[in-house]
Design an enzyme around this catalytic site. Structure first.
Site, PDB file in Angstrom:
ATOM      1  N   ASP A 112     -22.760 -10.186   9.350  1.00 40.26           N
ATOM      2  CA  ASP A 112     -22.991  -9.746  10.715  1.00 40.26           C
ATOM      3  C   ASP A 112     -21.716  -9.847  11.547  1.00 40.26           C
ATOM      4  OD1 ASP A 112     -24.782  -8.650  12.443  1.00 40.26           O
ATOM      5  OD2 ASP A 112     -25.498 -10.543  13.256  1.00 40.26           O
ATOM      6  N   CYS A 166     -42.470   3.088   2.785  1.00 36.89           N
ATOM      7  CA  CYS A 166     -43.679   2.492   3.369  1.00 36.89           C
ATOM      8  C   CYS A 166     -44.932   3.324   3.133  1.00 36.89           C
ATOM      9  CB  CYS A 166     -43.497   2.352   4.877  1.00 36.89           C
ATOM     10  SG  CYS A 166     -42.343   1.049   5.312  1.00 36.89           S
ATOM     11  N   CYS A 169     -48.628   3.396   5.678  1.00 31.08           N
ATOM     12  CA  CYS A 169     -49.124   2.115   6.197  1.00 31.08           C
ATOM     13  C   CYS A 169     -49.172   2.034   7.738  1.00 31.08           C
ATOM     14  CB  CYS A 169     -48.263   1.000   5.606  1.00 31.08           C
ATOM     15  SG  CYS A 169     -48.489  -0.579   6.374  1.00 31.08           S
ATOM     16  N   CYS A 172     -47.090  -2.052  11.229  1.00 34.55           N
ATOM     17  CA  CYS A 172     -46.121  -2.603  12.190  1.00 34.55           C
ATOM     18  C   CYS A 172     -46.105  -1.795  13.479  1.00 34.55           C
ATOM     19  CB  CYS A 172     -44.727  -2.660  11.561  1.00 34.55           C
ATOM     20  SG  CYS A 172     -44.175  -1.103  10.856  1.00 34.55           S
ATOM     21  N   CYS A 176     -46.958  -3.628  17.112  1.00 32.76           N
ATOM     22  CA  CYS A 176     -45.881  -3.929  18.076  1.00 32.76           C
ATOM     23  C   CYS A 176     -46.474  -3.940  19.482  1.00 32.76           C
ATOM     24  CB  CYS A 176     -44.761  -2.893  17.977  1.00 32.76           C
ATOM     25  SG  CYS A 176     -43.507  -3.153  19.262  1.00 32.76           S
ATOM     26  N   CYS A 192     -37.693  -3.665  22.803  1.00 37.00           N
ATOM     27  CA  CYS A 192     -38.030  -4.619  21.725  1.00 37.00           C
ATOM     28  C   CYS A 192     -37.853  -6.067  22.201  1.00 37.00           C
ATOM     29  CB  CYS A 192     -37.129  -4.327  20.531  1.00 37.00           C
ATOM     30  SG  CYS A 192     -37.269  -5.547  19.232  1.00 37.00           S
ATOM     31  N   CYS A 217     -38.394 -11.927  17.642  1.00 34.01           N
ATOM     32  CA  CYS A 217     -39.796 -11.529  17.500  1.00 34.01           C
ATOM     33  C   CYS A 217     -40.081 -11.218  16.030  1.00 34.01           C
ATOM     34  CB  CYS A 217     -40.065 -10.299  18.367  1.00 34.01           C
ATOM     35  SG  CYS A 217     -41.696  -9.560  18.114  1.00 34.01           S
ATOM     36  N   CYS A 220     -43.761  -7.550  14.059  1.00 32.71           N
ATOM     37  CA  CYS A 220     -43.834  -6.432  13.118  1.00 32.71           C
ATOM     38  C   CYS A 220     -43.536  -6.899  11.688  1.00 32.71           C
ATOM     39  CB  CYS A 220     -42.909  -5.287  13.522  1.00 32.71           C
ATOM     40  SG  CYS A 220     -41.192  -5.743  13.743  1.00 32.71           S
ATOM     41  N   CYS A 224     -46.542  -6.894   8.302  1.00 30.59           N
ATOM     42  CA  CYS A 224     -46.250  -6.115   7.091  1.00 30.59           C
ATOM     43  C   CYS A 224     -46.953  -6.695   5.869  1.00 30.59           C
ATOM     44  CB  CYS A 224     -44.735  -6.090   6.870  1.00 30.59           C
ATOM     45  SG  CYS A 224     -44.273  -5.114   5.438  1.00 30.59           S
TER      46      CYS A 224
HETATM   47  S1  SF4 Z   1     -46.028  -2.796   8.038  1.00 33.76           S
HETATM   48 FE1  SF4 Z   1     -44.455  -2.905   6.428  1.00 33.76          FE
HETATM   49  S2  SF4 Z   1     -45.131  -1.466   4.840  1.00 33.76           S
HETATM   50 FE2  SF4 Z   1     -46.312  -1.035   6.690  1.00 33.76          FE
HETATM   51  S3  SF4 Z   1     -45.145   0.599   7.689  1.00 33.76           S
HETATM   52 FE3  SF4 Z   1     -44.453  -1.308   8.589  1.00 33.76          FE
HETATM   53  S4  SF4 Z   1     -42.693  -1.934   7.371  1.00 33.76           S
HETATM   54 FE4  SF4 Z   1     -43.778  -0.362   6.218  1.00 33.76          FE
HETATM   55  S1  SF4 Z   2     -39.501  -7.136  16.820  1.00 35.45           S
HETATM   56 FE1  SF4 Z   2     -41.392  -7.286  18.063  1.00 35.45          FE
HETATM   57  S2  SF4 Z   2     -41.053  -6.028  19.861  1.00 35.45           S
HETATM   58 FE2  SF4 Z   2     -39.464  -5.495  18.345  1.00 35.45          FE
HETATM   59  S3  SF4 Z   2     -40.308  -3.746  17.255  1.00 35.45           S
HETATM   60 FE3  SF4 Z   2     -40.953  -5.568  16.106  1.00 35.45          FE
HETATM   61  S4  SF4 Z   2     -42.969  -6.137  16.968  1.00 35.45           S
HETATM   62 FE4  SF4 Z   2     -41.995  -4.695  18.379  1.00 35.45          FE
END
Ligand code: SF4
Ligand code: SF4
Length: 286
Positions: A112, A166, A169, A172, A176, A192, A217, A220, A224
C-alpha cells in the site's frame, strides 16, 4: 507458504489492461473517490508497475490472513491488531531478500506504499478474483486477507489468472447500508463508511450516518457467502488489541480511558486517525 502468506501468485510485470484503466478513469471522472486526491495521482505508474522498479519482470502477489475471532466494536477486522503495513513490510522484506539471495536480481516491496493495483495483480496471478464488493476473494477462503507485492527483475513462469466471478449473488449490494455499491461493482466511495470513517476530514454528510462504524466497515465483507467459513489466521500480530478495544469501550460509555489515545492506538492502523476524527466517528463532541 513463505513468511506466513496464505496464498502467493506470480504475474508478468506489464501494462495494466485497457478495461481496468478505463474503470479507474471513470471512477475518478465521476468524482466517486471523495477527497482521496492521491487516487488521481501517479496514473502512469498505476497503469504500468514496471515504472516502480527498473527492469521489473515479475510481480509476486501475496495474501495474508488476518481473521481472528473477536467482538465487532466498530473497527474493521483488519485494523484490530498490529497495522498490516508493519507486519507485511517485515515479512515481504524477508521474502524479497530471500529471493534476491537465492535467485539474484533486485526487488521492491509494496504494501500500500506505491500506486500499484494490488487486487488486479492478485487476480492476474491466480490468487483470487475481485468481488462486486471490491474485495479480493480467494476461492474457498474468502476475503479476510491483506495483500502485498514484491516486484522482481527476475523472470518466472506466471500463474494462470483467476477467472471466477460473483455471478448473480449481489448480497453485498443489498446489505450496504448507504447504497455505495452498485451491481456492476463500482463503488461511490464518497458515501462508503470505510472512506468516511478513515479518510474524510471535516463534518460527516447528513444523509448517510455511520451505522456504528468507527474505523472502516466490514458490512459488505460480512455479507459475502465466501466468508461464511473463512479460515482463522495464524498470524499473532493480527490478534485484536485488548488495549484498543477497552479504550474505545470507555469512550463509548463516557468513562475515562485508562490509557492515552496514543498508547491505545500504538502500532495499529488507527494511528492514521487524529483523535478529533475518532471522537467525531464516535459521535462525541470534542
Ligand atoms: S456478496 Fe460476495 S459473492 Fe456476493 S456479489 Fe458480493 S462480493 Fe460477490
Ligand atoms: S465498506 Fe460498508 S459502506 Fe462501504 S461499500 Fe461496503 S458495506 Fe457499503
Amino acid at each position: 507458504m513463505a513468511e506466513g502468506a496464505y496464498a502467493v501468485g506470480l504475474a508478468h510485470a506489464e501494462a495494466v489492461d485497457a478495461e481496468a484503466i478505463s474503470i479507474h478513469d471513470r471512477w475518478i471522472a465521476d468524482r466517486r473517490h471523495g477527497s482521496m486526491e492521491f487516487a488521481e495521482r501517479y496514473r502512469d505508474i498505476r497503469n504500468d508497475p514496471r515504472l516502480l522498479l527498473d527492469g521489473a519482470r515479475t510481480i509476486v502477489s501475496a495474501a495474508f490472513n488476518y481473521h481472528h475471532v473477536s467482538a465487532d466494536y466498530g473497527v474493521a477486522e483488519y485494523a484490530r491488531g498490529t497495522d498490516y503495513h508493519i507486519v507485511l513490510r517485515d515479512r515481504l522484506g524477508r521474502a524479497a531478500a530471500a529471493i534476491e539471495a537465492a535467485l539474484g536480481g533486485t526487488t521492491r516491496v509494496c504494501v500500500d506504499s506505491a500506486p500499484i493495483r494490488e487486487r488486479y495483480w492478485a487476480q492476474k496471478s491466480g490468487v483470487g478474483f475481485i468481488g462486486i464488493n471490491n474485495h479480493l476473494i480467494i476461492p474457498g477462503a474468502g476475503s479476510r486477507f491483506v495483500l502485498g507485492e514484491i516486484l522482481w527483475t527476475g523472470e518466472a513462469r506466471p500463474d494462470e489468472p483467476c477467472l471466477l466471478s460473483c455471478g448473480k449473488c449481489m448480497e453485498c449490494v443489498k446489505r450496504c447500508p448507504v447504497a455505495a455499491l452498485r451491481p456492476d461493482g463500482s463503488c461511490d466511495t464518497s458515501r462508503c463508511l470505510s472512506y468516511l470513517t478513515i479518510e474524510h476530514r471535516g463534518d460527516l454528510p447528513d444523509d448517510t450516518g455511520l451505522h456504528g462504524r468507527v474505523f472502516g466497515c466490514d458490512i459488505c465483507l460480512n455479507a459475502c457467502p465466501h466468508n461464511a467459513a473463512a479460515p482463522l489466521s495464524g498470524i499473532e500480530e493480527f490478534a485484536p488489541s485488548p488495549t484498543l478495544a477497552s479504550y474505545l469501550d470507555a469512550l463509548r460509555h463516557g468513562a475515562a480511558p485508562s490509557v492515552s489515545f496514543r498508547a491505545a492506538t500504538r502500532s495499529t492502523a488507527l494511528t492514521r486517525l487524529p483523535l478529533h476524527r475518532l471522537l467525531r466517528n464516535l459521535g462525541i463532541k470534542g
